[in-house]
Design an enzyme around this catalytic site. Structure first.
Site, PDB file in Angstrom:
ATOM      1  N   LYS B  81     -90.350 -22.972 -50.611  1.00 12.96           N
ATOM      2  CA  LYS B  81     -89.206 -23.833 -50.927  1.00 12.96           C
ATOM      3  C   LYS B  81     -89.682 -24.888 -51.917  1.00 12.96           C
ATOM      4  CE  LYS B  81     -85.776 -26.724 -48.437  1.00 12.96           C
ATOM      5  NZ  LYS B  81     -85.374 -27.222 -47.098  1.00 12.96           N
ATOM      6  N   SER B 156     -80.497 -26.273 -45.933  1.00 12.70           N
ATOM      7  CA  SER B 156     -80.856 -26.458 -47.330  1.00 12.70           C
ATOM      8  C   SER B 156     -81.839 -25.413 -47.858  1.00 12.70           C
ATOM      9  CB  SER B 156     -81.481 -27.847 -47.528  1.00 12.70           C
ATOM     10  OG  SER B 156     -82.704 -27.948 -46.819  1.00 12.70           O
ATOM     11  N   SER B 180     -82.141 -26.910 -41.468  1.00 12.38           N
ATOM     12  CA  SER B 180     -82.284 -26.344 -42.811  1.00 12.38           C
ATOM     13  C   SER B 180     -83.112 -25.070 -42.896  1.00 12.38           C
ATOM     14  CB  SER B 180     -82.891 -27.381 -43.760  1.00 12.38           C
ATOM     15  OG  SER B 180     -81.898 -28.281 -44.169  1.00 12.38           O
TER      16      SER B 180
END
Lengths: 484, 492
Positions: B81, B156, B180
């Site tokens: 990420k 997210s 997330s």
């Protein structure tokens, strides 16, 4: 109308540690700009703080030296404000639970004369907390540049109660604090390097009133004389305002050292809201009592304690102790010397006169420290020993001093090599005295007329003739015998 | 089991590598080719460095050749990420604020992956600074759900979830502050796990909310997630909130522990607003556990309804402070023209932060302000303690709690982006565990009538990741939802 000022000080002191407060980046003065940085110092995305144990230790030591209560649990808070010298735009500090609570600073006011000890008093402290320093901004016409070397340096804030009442006390407080912290190797407290900085909260009230007046915070007091002058100016400014019927505004003012006045920076309405909250990146610190006890047991003697000991136990005069005791290296040198030659007064005289004179002349930038110099306790002990024994005169000893430093040899060795032993043969000296009396009729006349000091001119003549090697006590005896 | 290399699990790839049937270069190239073929539809990646990835793969093959692999993950591609620092690679947090920032250092997780020999590659899309539940808040790209490109992948960590679902990387790392990792894992039909707070170092993870953020794995199977978690877990002296606990051998224990377990169901997680198909799938999972001999116990988590408001106070307060460092002075983007220092801050932050980030900074600044601190921040901290206590009480009776991961399957892009509150509520089942610091895992447990994945969440006791993985693994062994893959046409 008589007025009284009430002053509280916030003193920031950089701790002398190898690395920074929250990371292992090194920490020292004078490095190339922005060379003492890493992801934590620069607040890169993802960087996290970790505590520096040495800084916590030095803070606890400061607290113990100042009679504070040491917290069992201490916490970390964020103080949020935007400024380019602050990489995270928040400062990690201790708002709610500082490491040290309460405490006091022993201060000494000026004595009646240079030779007498002044009045001692204890100024109450509120707290000492540990935080991190910011970087350094330099402004140019169209730009500002920032150096983050200083950012993250461990910094303690020593907060006094409003318990100081004039600029002389402020001066005495800063002097005492600096001596104490330097002595314990907690900080070098060099104001020119920004290692000790001071803000003052000042209010003025009518004498006899118990309620405090409106306080004004003064910043930029960057030298000890600046603090003294700034505080004196601000007290007078407030008194003048009150006298002319104005009210004091709660505000922050900046001392302008060139102009010698304070100017308003911001008023209460524009005060920062720092939005303090517990730093979620750091765990609370638990302080083990055993550690505190261990640190307490190992604390060095404070300069004032040492001074009292020198005066009481070693019978040294106040003036000399006030030179020796604030400087740990110097007093250590003194103690090392009397351990070899136990003549405290003679040794102290040598150190405070000849040695200090030499150190102040030898340094390229200010005074050389005794540690940096080549003078050893053995040198001074030897000098004192042969002077006291009458082997050489004090004058010869003083003349030899530069050579001792240059060669590293002991005085006794040089004296032997050069045949400088003092002449104490009274027959030979008597001949020289008689000759000198003949050559200085004017002095003889004056002496006989009652001018005691005139004898010195005759003595000087004898000394010159012996190239300083004659024992002055014997000359004195013989001359008086011949003249009286 | 898929015949395609890119859809093999990390465990399978690891075996094939040790049997010398595949090389890391072949695997890495297959994954890169897959990404080149489908990412123009999925948009999981912000960028990747093909040359660097293949170099790492060659080095791994050289180690294998010498018989010196560093771990089971040696040679396996793992993408990150775009909030986890990887030295020499960009880190944008999907924000214009960090558009040109290259990280000069490795996060502890990245370092551990490199030390395990993994091929660390690629930067995965997310909601800007991990603030969002749909990855629609990325300043750069809109990631699509591989099961239905019109739907969001969740957020997210939408890029991390979508990449695994689409076969673009067998393993990825994400971060979970309020769901997330788990919510996008649920929406994309993959396994995602948030470890106990403090298990994985946060050093090098661009912070959103420090007391809630945790890095965690995405994988196609529970076993793969266990392998990745194993590698990144453990105490780190660079993170003061990292805990000093022994990391068990998750992969070994997950095969050994067979239950039966005591599992809890909380009525607060099956309340109004829960999609009926989701509810049905989760209840079927409960029945499965019952059938394998697990005792199902009703537990109560009475402060659940306060979790979302408490979260939006604590998380935004911390974020408002954490994001202060993006000021245009040192490394972030800087507004071109400014009058003075203050103006530079206003213009830089006004120009380069997106609307959701600004909304949260404003909210967080407000709740910390003098005069409001006690009413909001302090009170929220007290409620947080109550929420934690709810779980402690429940765990006196059960080993884990079963809940849906998200109230609904993936929603359409744009459906909630105008309504922040409805977006915030998509994390309603995941937020409490972050507030309590507990581990939780999401794994596929079914599909909706429209073919969208549904996720099951298991919440465990602190530091009991091993139990949680074993319970999840037991379910996975009895089902084949994880074997289904989305149909993505390759346009290359």
């Amino acid at each position: 109308m008589e007025y009284e000022a009430v002053i509280g000080l916030e003193v920031h002191v950089q701790l002398k540690t190898k690395s920074k407060m929250f990371t292992d980046a090194p920490c020292y003065y004078g490095a190339d700009p922005n060379s003492l940085t890493n992801p934590v110092v620069l607040a890169l995305p993802g960087a996290l703080p970790v505590l520096n144990r040495e800084a916590i230790k030095k803070t606890i030591q400061s607290g113990l030296l100042l009679d504070c209560e040491i917290a069992k649990i201490s916490r970390w808070d964020r103080k949020n404000y935007f400024y380019p010298d602050s990489p995270k735009n928040y400062q990690i500090t201790q708002a709610a639970q500082p490491l040290c609570v309460g405490g006091m600073v022993e201060i000494e006011m000026l004595g009646a004369s240079r030779n007498t000890m002044g009045h001692h008093r204890k100024v109450q402290l509120n707290r000492i907390h540990l935080e991190e320093d910011v970087g350094k901004l330099t402004h140019y016409e169209n730009d500002s540049i920032v150096d983050y070397n200083r950012a993250g340096t461990p910094l303690i804030e020593i907060v006094s109660e409003p318990d100081l009442y004039n600029e002389e006390e402020v001066f005495a407080y800063l002097t005492a604090l600096r001596n104490l912290l330097v002595n314990a190797d907690i900080s070098d407290c060099d104001m020119e390097k920004g290692q000790l900085r001071c803000d003052a909260n000042i209010s003025v009230r009518k004498k006899g009133e118990s309620r405090l007046g409106t306080k004004v915070e003064i910043k930029n007091l960057n030298t000890i004389s600046g603090v003294k002058n700034g505080v004196a100016y601000e007290i007078q400014r407030q008194i003048d305002s009150l006298e002319s019927g104005e009210t004091i505004t709660q505000e922050t003012r900046r001392w302008n050292p060139e102009g010698g006045f304070t100017v308003s920076m911001r008023t209460k309405e524009n005060a920062h809201d720092y939005r303090y909250f517990p730093d979620p990146d750091l765990m609370p610190v638990k302080i083990e009592d055993a550690w505190v006890q261990e640190l307490k047991a190992a604390l060095p003697e404070s300069p004032f304690e040492k001074q009292r000991r020198y005066m009481e136990k070693l019978d040294l005069p106040y003036t000399i102790t006030s030179v020796l005791t604030p400087d740990r290296e110097l007093s250590q040198f003194f103690e090392d010397t009397i351990a070899i030659e136990n003549k405290p007064k003679a040794v102290a005289n040598w150190i405070t006169n000849e040695v200090l004179r030499y150190l102040s002349e030898a340094g390229d930038f200010g005074s050389l420290s005794i540690k940096e110099s080549k003078v050893l306790p053995e040198h001074i002990a030897d000098l004192v020993k042969i002077c006291e024994a009458g082997t050489i005169s004090n004058q010869i000893a003083k003349d030899l001093f530069p050579e001792i430093i240059k060669t590293g040899k002991l005085a006794s060795q040089i004296v032997k090599e050069k045949g400088l032993e003092q002449q104490s043969d009274s027959g030979e000296i008597e001949e020289l005295c008689k000759k000198a009396i003949e050559e200085t009729p004017k002095a003889v006349e004056e002496y006989k007329a009652g001018q005691e000091k005139a004898i010195n001119a005759i003595k000087g003549k004898v000394m010159k003739a012996t190239k300083g090697k004659a024992n002055p006590k014997i000359i004195d005896q013989i001359l008086r015998g011949l003249l009286d | 089991m898929s015949e395609e290399i890119f859809y093999k699990t990390a465990a399978e790839l690891s075996d094939l590598l040790s049997e010398k049937k595949l090389t890391s270069v072949q695997i890495t190239q297959a994954v890169i080719n897959r990404t080149k073929a489908v990412d123009n539809q999925v948009h999981a990646f912000l960028s990747f460095d093909e040359k660097d990835a293949l170099e790492q793969a060659s080095a791994s093959d050289a180690r294998r050749e010498k018989g010196e692999p560093l771990s089971d993950l040696d040679g396996i591609p793992i993408a990150l990420k775009d909030v986890i620092s990887h030295k020499g690679q960009p880190l944008s947090a999907s924000s214009k604020m960090l558009k040109d920032y290259i990280s000069p250092y490795d996060a502890t997780s990245t370092r551990k992956l490199k030390e395990a020999g993994a091929v660390v590659w690629g930067r995965l899309n997310l909601d800007e600074f991990a603030m969002g539940s749909s990855t629609e808040n990325s300043a750069f790209d809109q990631t699509c759900n591989p099961w239905n490109l019109e739907c969001v992948p969740g957020g997210s960590s939408g890029g991390s979830a979508a990449a695994v679902a689409a076969g673009e990387s067998p393993l990825t790392l994400g971060s979970d502050t309020g769901g997330s990792i788990r919510q996008p894992a649920s929406l994309c039909g993959v396994v995602g796990m948030k470890p106990t707070y403090g298990m994985v170092s946060r050093y090098g993870l661009a912070a959103f909310a420090s007391s809630l953020d945790q890095i965690g794995p995405f994988a196609r199977t529970v076993e793969d997630a266990a392998m990745l978690l194993q590698t990144v877990s453990g105490h780190d002296p660079l993170d003061s909130t990292s805990v000093q606990v022994e990391v068990p051998n998750y992969r070994k224990e997950l095969r050994e522990k067979k239950g039966p377990w005591k599992l809890g169901i909380a009525k607060e997680y099956f309340a109004e607003g829960l999609d009926s198909e989701v509810k049905e799938s989760v209840m079927k999972a409960v029945d499965f556990y019952k059938s394998m001999g697990c005792e199902i116990v009703n537990v109560s988590l009475p402060h659940t309804d306060l979790a979302v408001p408490v979260y939006y106070i604590i998380a935004t307060a911390e974020a408002s402070s954490n994001l202060s460092r993006y000021d245009g002075i040192r490394y972030s983007s800087r507004a071109k023209e400014s009058e003075d220092g203050v103006d530079l801050y206003f213009k830089t932050r006004g120009e380069f932060f997106g609307p959701e980030v600004k909304r949260r900074i404003i909210l967080g600044t407000y709740v910390l302000s003098s005069g409001y601190y006690d009413a909001y921040y302090l009170k929220a901290q007290k409620v947080r303690t109550l929420i934690r206590q709810d779980f402690l009480n429940a765990f006196e009776k059960v080993d884990a709690i079963i809940t849906p991961t998200a109230p609904k399957p993936a929603f359409k892009s744009g459906e909630k982006s105008k309504d922040p509150i409805s977006m915030y509520l998509s994390d309603i089942f995941t937020i409490s565990t972050n507030l309590a610091g507990l581990p939780a895992i999401s794994l596929p447990c079914g599909f909706s009538n429209t073919g969208l994945p549904i996720g099951l969440q298991l919440i465990g006791q602190a530091y009991q990741e091993s139990n949680l993985l074993s319970i999840a693994h037991a379910f996975e062994q009895g089902h084949d939802y994880w074997k289904k893959t989305p149909i993505l046409e390759s346009f290359n």
